[in-house]
Motif scaffolding. Sequence first.
Motif, short mmCIF file in Angstrom:
data_model
loop_
_atom_site.label_atom_id
_atom_site.label_comp_id
_atom_site.label_asym_id
_atom_site.label_seq_id
_atom_site.Cartn_x
_atom_site.Cartn_y
_atom_site.Cartn_z
N GLU A 6 18.24 18.00 -63.31
CA GLU A 6 18.74 17.99 -62.64
C GLU A 6 20.87 18.82 -62.81
O GLU A 6 21.64 19.06 -62.46
N LEU A 10 22.87 20.93 -61.34
CA LEU A 10 24.14 21.47 -60.59
C LEU A 10 25.25 21.53 -61.28
O LEU A 10 26.51 22.77 -61.16
N LEU A 117 28.97 18.76 -49.96
CA LEU A 117 26.86 18.78 -50.86
C LEU A 117 27.78 18.54 -51.82
O LEU A 117 26.32 17.94 -53.44
N LEU A 118 28.18 19.49 -52.73
CA LEU A 118 28.05 19.14 -54.55
C LEU A 118 29.17 17.71 -54.35
O LEU A 118 28.21 16.95 -56.10
N TRP A 121 26.23 15.51 -54.96
CA TRP A 121 25.32 15.61 -55.70
C TRP A 121 25.60 15.59 -57.10
O TRP A 121 25.20 14.64 -57.58
N GLN A 122 26.79 15.03 -57.48
CA GLN A 122 27.67 15.19 -59.07
C GLN A 122 27.50 13.98 -58.34
O GLN A 122 27.54 13.19 -59.56
N ARG A 124 25.18 12.07 -57.62
CA ARG A 124 23.96 11.75 -57.85
C ARG A 124 23.69 12.12 -59.45
O ARG A 124 22.61 11.11 -60.17
#
Length: 133
Positions: A6, A10, A117-118, A121-122, A124
């Motif tokens: 993941e 990313l 969104l990035l 995600w980062q 996470r």
Amino acid sequence: MTPARERTLLQAAVALVCIVPFGASLTGILLGAAWLQPAPATDLDSHFRYLSGLFLGMGIAFASCVPGIERKTARFRLLGMMVVLGGLARLWSLVILGPPSTGHAVGLCIELIVVPLLLAWQARVARRLRLPG
């Protein structure tokens, strides 16, 4: 998906998105406001090139987050906040003056959709890769 896989995805996504500020900022620095408006006023061109230089710096700073992205949460969030604030300013322009050209509308989507969104995600990935104490 493993946390390491993941993280790699990313990193690839952030590197890909960095192409936008690199391309747009270098074009703005080299061509100035004439890139978007024929015969711009001198002050507009000066300001446009200055902002393009800042945009290039932000792109470089985002790119510097790619290696070890799971450890660069504070920097990534600060840069992301700067982009979102710029997107909100662009949204205000849309409200008071109407829709911008297609390129600027795409920028608005990146600023207010892709970057948040990035950021999520980062966060996470950083959480998943946190080593036990």
